[in-house]
Design a protein around this motif. Structure first.
Motif, PDB file in Angstrom:
ATOM      1  N   VAL A 319     -15.453 -27.524 -35.725  1.00 29.96           N
ATOM      2  CA  VAL A 319     -15.485 -28.679 -34.831  1.00 29.96           C
ATOM      3  C   VAL A 319     -16.894 -29.257 -34.747  1.00 29.96           C
ATOM      4  CG1 VAL A 319     -13.547 -27.826 -33.459  1.00 29.96           C
ATOM      5  CG2 VAL A 319     -15.880 -27.323 -32.714  1.00 29.96           C
ATOM      6  N   THR A 320     -17.914 -28.404 -34.856  1.00 31.25           N
ATOM      7  CA  THR A 320     -19.290 -28.895 -34.811  1.00 31.25           C
ATOM      8  C   THR A 320     -19.571 -29.819 -35.986  1.00 31.25           C
ATOM      9  OG1 THR A 320     -19.982 -26.839 -33.719  1.00 31.25           O
ATOM     10  CG2 THR A 320     -21.710 -28.213 -34.662  1.00 31.25           C
ATOM     11  N   GLU A 321     -19.078 -29.451 -37.147  1.00 31.09           N
ATOM     12  CA  GLU A 321     -19.291 -30.269 -38.341  1.00 31.09           C
ATOM     13  C   GLU A 321     -18.308 -31.432 -38.410  1.00 31.09           C
ATOM     14  OE1 GLU A 321     -19.003 -27.781 -41.761  1.00 31.09           O
ATOM     15  OE2 GLU A 321     -20.401 -26.289 -41.003  1.00 31.09           O
ATOM     16  N   ARG A 322     -17.015 -31.111 -38.323  1.00 31.43           N
ATOM     17  CA  ARG A 322     -15.974 -32.091 -38.604  1.00 31.43           C
ATOM     18  C   ARG A 322     -15.793 -33.093 -37.477  1.00 31.43           C
ATOM     19  NH1 ARG A 322     -11.544 -31.873 -41.965  1.00 31.43           N
ATOM     20  NH2 ARG A 322     -12.946 -30.620 -43.244  1.00 31.43           N
ATOM     21  N   VAL A 326     -22.349 -32.979 -36.974  1.00 33.01           N
ATOM     22  CA  VAL A 326     -23.543 -32.199 -37.296  1.00 33.01           C
ATOM     23  C   VAL A 326     -23.497 -31.812 -38.777  1.00 33.01           C
ATOM     24  CG1 VAL A 326     -24.854 -30.091 -36.798  1.00 33.01           C
ATOM     25  CG2 VAL A 326     -23.681 -31.306 -34.950  1.00 33.01           C
ATOM     26  N   PRO A 327     -24.562 -32.052 -39.534  1.00 36.30           N
ATOM     27  CA  PRO A 327     -24.536 -31.725 -40.956  1.00 36.30           C
ATOM     28  C   PRO A 327     -24.212 -30.255 -41.205  1.00 36.30           C
ATOM     29  CG  PRO A 327     -26.465 -33.047 -40.433  1.00 36.30           C
ATOM     30  CD  PRO A 327     -25.834 -32.670 -39.125  1.00 36.30           C
ATOM     31  N   SER A 328     -23.414 -30.014 -42.214  1.00 38.56           N
ATOM     32  CA  SER A 328     -22.989 -28.653 -42.522  1.00 38.56           C
ATOM     33  C   SER A 328     -24.178 -27.749 -42.824  1.00 38.56           C
ATOM     34  CB  SER A 328     -22.030 -28.669 -43.715  1.00 38.56           C
ATOM     35  OG  SER A 328     -21.667 -27.369 -44.091  1.00 38.56           O
ATOM     36  N   ALA A 329     -25.209 -28.292 -43.503  1.00 41.17           N
ATOM     37  CA  ALA A 329     -26.364 -27.475 -43.878  1.00 41.17           C
ATOM     38  C   ALA A 329     -27.064 -26.895 -42.657  1.00 41.17           C
ATOM     39  CB  ALA A 329     -27.355 -28.314 -44.692  1.00 41.17           C
TER      40      ALA A 329
END
Length: 500
Positions: A319-322, A326-329
């Protein structure tokens, strides 16, 4: 002839429609309601006679427990490979260790800021509500816990015992007949996995071209793991039903009566942090509060019913990324670190109020220095106990630092599962919040994606890709493969940002 052919060709698209299940949010809410109803039903059924004084669980409670625990077990199984491959990929994607070091420093700084304010909320509520003086418990009912926290736990948690941070626990049981049975269970330490992954990622950067085959394999493994994770997350409504149903059936609410003021203080503190502190921090950083809660909701609700930050970790990272951009890296580093050290519920509010409760019930006056020590332990102690599960470890560290009786812990264990639900939800909410704030301040947050965040974005890419395939097949009458780029294990339609 042409008109007839055209009509026949259009028949598949107009005459056949795919069944569309209710939205993910509707499924979760429905599962919560159904789980509560089944939990109360199981509670009303009582226990079964199994030869023990307290009786055994009935068939419905056992079923709910099996469903819920199986779902959490599936999530926990994915944690070690997900954390390792994601962090290695993030280190090699950043390509600049200095940037990564700056992001890590700012992440830890915001961990400390939110923990400090949270413990201040806990101390204030403990002083105002005086839970230790509003209880019917007797100090004779107290007992010392079997596991206590120590400041040396940090070194034990930080230094990997083996490459994957795995551990084994063996327990023995002696039956009335004298037969001895032994069982061994495996466990893992997320902080140790983070340390190993950071070392491997940095080493791969230093090796250079010779490390490319390994990095290619790591990226492929990450894609596979995240695809399996997507399948497991799809089971979240079923897992929610089992977890909330079993919680009600197993614990009920009768145990809250002697500790009503204490439990109320804990949940009021959790609500202040979640619904006041976090929104204030979001607004200060120019972020919409509603977008945050819409995007983080799946992880927060799963944390509430599962009572496991580690079990929720795969969903928290997704959820943080998608959902929140927030960038996955960066997220693949910050979220696992937060799952072990960012605990505003378990390491700030709960030990602060609990320490004041223990002091009050034993008739011990706390000084200003003691309150400062509580704040210090809450901010620093969460790192000292990183990798160790349970708020009891953090509580015992706080009590031992203040010189308070550890026997007071036993007074609180009866309702700990009920409190743990709210504590874990706030823990996970904070683990999502800090990466979002740091990404915004560093200018790497996808703000358009954040503003449009909903709980449905968790599966948006996958559903959109399926619709593209279905529409293309219906129009052409032949199987079609969508050649969209893939990120985080899911097809991404052309034109979408790669970090979404």
């Amino acid at each position: 002839m042409t008109s007839s052919t055209t009509t026949d060709a259009q028949t598949p698209s107009t005459g056949k429609r795919r069944f569309r299940a209710p939205s993910f949010s509707v499924q979760i809410i429905g599962s919560l309601v159904l789980g509560v109803l089944l939990g109360w039903w199981a509670l009303s059924m009582g226990t079964v006679d199994d030869g023990t004084p307290e009786g055994g669980a009935n068939w419905l409670t056992t079923t709910l427990d099996t469903i819920g625990s199986s779902f959490v077990l599936l999530l926990r199984t994915l944690v070690p490979p997900l954390v390792f491959t994601a962090i290695v990929a993030s280190i090699t994607n950043l390509r600049h260790v200095a940037d990564g070091a700056r992001l890590a420093a700012k992440t830890l700084m915001w961990f400390a800021i939110t923990a400090l304010v949270s413990v201040a909320v806990g101390i204030a509520l403990g002083i105002i509500m005086r839970p230790g003086q509003n209880t019917t418990l007797d100090i004779a009912d107290g007992s010392e816990p079997g596991r206590t926290g120590s400041w040396l736990d940090f070194l034990d948690s930080l230094l990997p015992a083996n490459f994957l941070g795995l551990g084994a626990n063996t327990s023995t049981q002696v039956a009335e007949s004298g037969a001895v049975t032994a069982s061994t269970s495996l466990s893992f330490n997320v902080l140790q996995i983070v340390v190993m992954a950071l070392a491997v990622g940095i080493a791969a950067l230093k090796v250079g071209r010779k490390a490319e085959p390994f990095l290619t394999f790591n990226r492929s493994a990450l894609e596979i793991i995240q695809k399996i994770l997507w399948w497991v997350i799809r089971l979240a409504p079923l897992g929610t039903l089992g977890l909330i149903g079993n919680a009600i059936a197993s614990y009920g609410w009768d145990l809250l009566a002697p500790l009503g003021t204490f439990a109320a203080a804990i949940y009021i503190g959790l609500a202040i942090v979640l619904l006041v502190l976090y929104p204030v921090l979001l607004r200060i950083n120019g972020l919409r509060v509603l977008s945050y809660f819409r995007g983080a909701w799946p992880a927060i609700q799963l944390a509430f019913v599962s009572r496991s930050s580690i079990g929720t970790l795969p969903l928290t990272q997704r959820v943080t990324e998608r959902n929140l951009g927030v960038p996955s890296a960066y997220a693949s580093f910050a979220v696992p670190l937060g799952a072990t050290t960012k605990m505003d519920g378990c390491a700030s509010i709960y030990p602060a109020i609990s320490a004041i409760f223990v002091a009050q019930i034993f008739g011990i006056d706390l000084s200003v220095t003691d309150y400062l020590l509580i704040a210090f332990v809450s901010v620093i102690g969460s790192a000292a106990t990183a990798g160790l599960t349970g708020a009891i470890v953090m509580l015992t560290l706080t009590l031992s630092t203040l010189g308070l009786p550890l026997a007071g812990v036993g007074l609180l264990l009866a309702i700990d599962p009920i409190l743990d639900m709210g504590r874990t939800a706030v823990n996970v909410a904070g683990q999502v919040l800090v990466p979002v704030i740091v990404a915004k301040r560093e200018g790497i947050l996808d703000e358009e994606q954040y503003r449009s965040a909903t709980s449905e974005d968790l599966f948006a890419d996958d559903e959109e890709a399926e619709e593209i395939v279905d529409e293309a097949q219906a129009d052409a009458g032949t199987p079609v493969t969508v050649g969209a780029p893939t990120v985080t294990g899911a097809p991404v339609p052309e034109g979408r940002d790669k970090n979404s």
